[in-house]
Design a protein around this motif. Sequence first.
Motif, mmCIF file in Angstrom:
data_model
loop_
_atom_site.group_PDB
_atom_site.id
_atom_site.type_symbol
_atom_site.label_atom_id
_atom_site.label_comp_id
_atom_site.label_asym_id
_atom_site.label_seq_id
_atom_site.Cartn_x
_atom_site.Cartn_y
_atom_site.Cartn_z
ATOM 1 N N PHE A 149 0.879 -1.289 -0.015
ATOM 2 C CA PHE A 149 0.153 -0.044 -0.053
ATOM 3 C C PHE A 149 0.885 1.225 0.047
ATOM 4 N N ARG A 150 2.007 1.291 0.836
ATOM 5 C CA ARG A 150 2.644 2.578 1.087
ATOM 6 C C ARG A 150 3.368 2.762 -0.346
ATOM 7 N N ASP A 151 3.892 1.388 -1.085
ATOM 8 C CA ASP A 151 4.671 1.773 -2.183
ATOM 9 C C ASP A 151 3.831 2.321 -3.461
ATOM 10 N N LYS A 152 2.628 1.719 -3.549
ATOM 11 C CA LYS A 152 1.954 2.037 -4.583
ATOM 12 C C LYS A 152 0.763 3.110 -4.463
ATOM 13 N N PHE A 153 0.403 3.470 -3.507
ATOM 14 C CA PHE A 153 -0.606 4.485 -3.159
ATOM 15 C C PHE A 153 -0.115 5.576 -2.445
ATOM 16 N N GLU A 154 0.920 5.588 -1.899
ATOM 17 C CA GLU A 154 1.128 6.832 -1.056
ATOM 18 C C GLU A 154 2.446 7.552 -1.969
ATOM 19 N N HIS A 155 2.913 7.396 -3.234
ATOM 20 C CA HIS A 155 3.703 7.938 -3.825
ATOM 21 C C HIS A 155 3.283 7.924 -5.345
ATOM 22 N N LYS A 166 -8.649 5.090 -9.034
ATOM 23 C CA LYS A 166 -9.696 5.675 -9.439
ATOM 24 C C LYS A 166 -11.126 4.578 -8.999
ATOM 25 N N ALA A 167 -10.956 3.428 -9.230
ATOM 26 C CA ALA A 167 -12.068 2.509 -8.943
ATOM 27 C C ALA A 167 -12.302 2.514 -7.569
ATOM 28 N N ILE A 168 -11.117 2.487 -6.676
ATOM 29 C CA ILE A 168 -11.374 2.147 -5.192
ATOM 30 C C ILE A 168 -12.310 3.417 -4.734
ATOM 31 N N LEU A 169 -11.750 4.959 -5.040
ATOM 32 C CA LEU A 169 -12.385 6.175 -4.762
ATOM 33 C C LEU A 169 -13.890 6.150 -5.209
ATOM 34 N N ALA A 170 -14.038 5.723 -6.211
ATOM 35 C CA ALA A 170 -15.515 5.784 -6.806
ATOM 36 C C ALA A 170 -16.352 5.039 -5.973
ATOM 37 N N ARG A 171 -15.883 3.843 -5.502
ATOM 38 C CA ARG A 171 -16.865 2.819 -4.952
ATOM 39 C C ARG A 171 -16.501 3.050 -3.530
ATOM 40 N N TYR A 172 -15.824 3.410 -2.746
ATOM 41 C CA TYR A 172 -15.622 3.607 -1.430
ATOM 42 C C TYR A 172 -15.530 5.017 -0.539
ATOM 43 N N ARG A 173 -15.414 5.841 -1.481
ATOM 44 C CA ARG A 173 -15.394 7.303 -0.630
ATOM 45 C C ARG A 173 -16.793 8.038 -1.042
ATOM 46 N N GLY A 184 -7.227 9.321 -9.187
ATOM 47 C CA GLY A 184 -6.990 8.187 -8.541
ATOM 48 C C GLY A 184 -6.076 7.962 -7.420
ATOM 49 N N SER A 185 -5.466 9.374 -6.939
ATOM 50 C CA SER A 185 -4.382 9.721 -5.910
ATOM 51 C C SER A 185 -5.415 9.874 -4.697
ATOM 52 N N GLY A 186 -4.401 9.522 -3.538
ATOM 53 C CA GLY A 186 -4.959 9.799 -2.150
ATOM 54 C C GLY A 186 -5.764 8.674 -1.565
ATOM 55 N N VAL A 187 -5.774 7.589 -2.083
ATOM 56 C CA VAL A 187 -6.548 6.349 -1.598
ATOM 57 C C VAL A 187 -5.831 6.204 -0.063
ATOM 58 N N ARG A 188 -6.915 6.009 0.969
ATOM 59 C CA ARG A 188 -6.594 5.592 2.063
ATOM 60 C C ARG A 188 -6.358 4.236 2.569
ATOM 61 N N PHE A 189 -5.879 3.910 3.516
ATOM 62 C CA PHE A 189 -5.617 2.565 3.937
ATOM 63 C C PHE A 189 -6.852 1.824 4.095
ATOM 64 N N PRO A 190 -7.861 2.219 4.922
ATOM 65 C CA PRO A 190 -9.334 1.760 5.130
ATOM 66 C C PRO A 190 -10.002 1.514 3.857
ATOM 67 N N GLU A 191 -10.108 2.313 2.852
ATOM 68 C CA GLU A 191 -10.443 2.388 1.808
ATOM 69 C C GLU A 191 -9.806 1.227 0.804
ATOM 70 N N PHE A 192 -8.467 1.231 0.933
ATOM 71 C CA PHE A 192 -7.836 0.140 0.016
ATOM 72 C C PHE A 192 -8.363 -1.227 0.751
ATOM 73 N N VAL A 193 -8.565 -1.493 1.970
ATOM 74 C CA VAL A 193 -8.836 -2.714 2.693
ATOM 75 C C VAL A 193 -10.205 -3.041 2.400
ATOM 76 N N GLN A 194 -11.332 -1.765 2.194
ATOM 77 C CA GLN A 194 -12.530 -2.185 1.768
ATOM 78 C C GLN A 194 -12.478 -2.890 0.309
ATOM 79 N N TYR A 195 -11.740 -2.391 -0.313
ATOM 80 C CA TYR A 195 -11.604 -3.249 -1.992
ATOM 81 C C TYR A 195 -11.026 -4.447 -1.748
#
Length: 305
Positions: A149-155, A166-173, A184-195
Amino acid sequence: MPAAAIAVNGSARTFVRPGPWALDGRWAGLHQSQQERKRLMREACAKYRASSSRRAVTPRHVSRIFVEDRHRVLYCEVPKAGCSNWKRVLMVLAGLASSTADIQHNTVHYGSALKRLDTFDRQGILHRLSTYTKMLFVREPFERLVSAFRDKFEHPNSYYHPVFGKAILARYRANASREALRTGSGVRFPEFVQYLLDVHRPVGMDIHWDHVSRLCSPCLIDYDFVGKFESMEDDANFFLSLIHAPRNLTFPRFKDRHSQEARTTARITHQYFAQLSALQRQRAYDFYYMDYLMFNYSKPFPDLY
């Protein structure tokens, strides 16, 4: 000095180069650790994957396995468990580079120097599976997940943000901004885990957080060596000694990407999982249960449940 024997498909392959490991007794301890890891893996497979032994190996099962023919090694790539540096080591073993330090990230991951096992015909695949030393390295599943997560979504990332973010944010935020949905930037860890836990994911799985039991098919392929990220230096150098690697070749410890950033540790992983509900943490553990069981990792963070 006693040699170490590692079983290969029911037979025993004997390595006779104890080197410095035998001098302080560590050789015997490391060999015993290997026997125990393989025993636990076989027991988990027998209990939960009873039908696997009757299935035929297909190219899909070996698509993550890299081949090094000179030293007769097969390495199953587990992302976020030292795979970049292991591929560097394989390239040096193959004579494609003189030093692991000379090999750039893009050469490791986007070059074609190393062959995958699924590029061979069936006879070539089965021959190598039955005669080469097969190894994989694993990592504590939650720590591996947070590292990904840190590697792929925080950089900045030109693939994971538009494809997954983009898909995660559209579905879970709820009420996601136009800018977030655009980039598609700025995904949070809880959103990633929801996915991750969604049985109807808006986008598929990815090798960086898929189960090791799926990536490497350890219930179908009888691995000779199971290393752990947590004991990487000892395990890696023990393995290199076993395969008669050049004595000056050791496993590199440099961080492949974001080198100024601290490695993902148990403490950092705890901070991320503290953002989740107890139910999400339990479901994440259930999601990776086979990896926890198969590779003898304890359920983490009892203080969070």
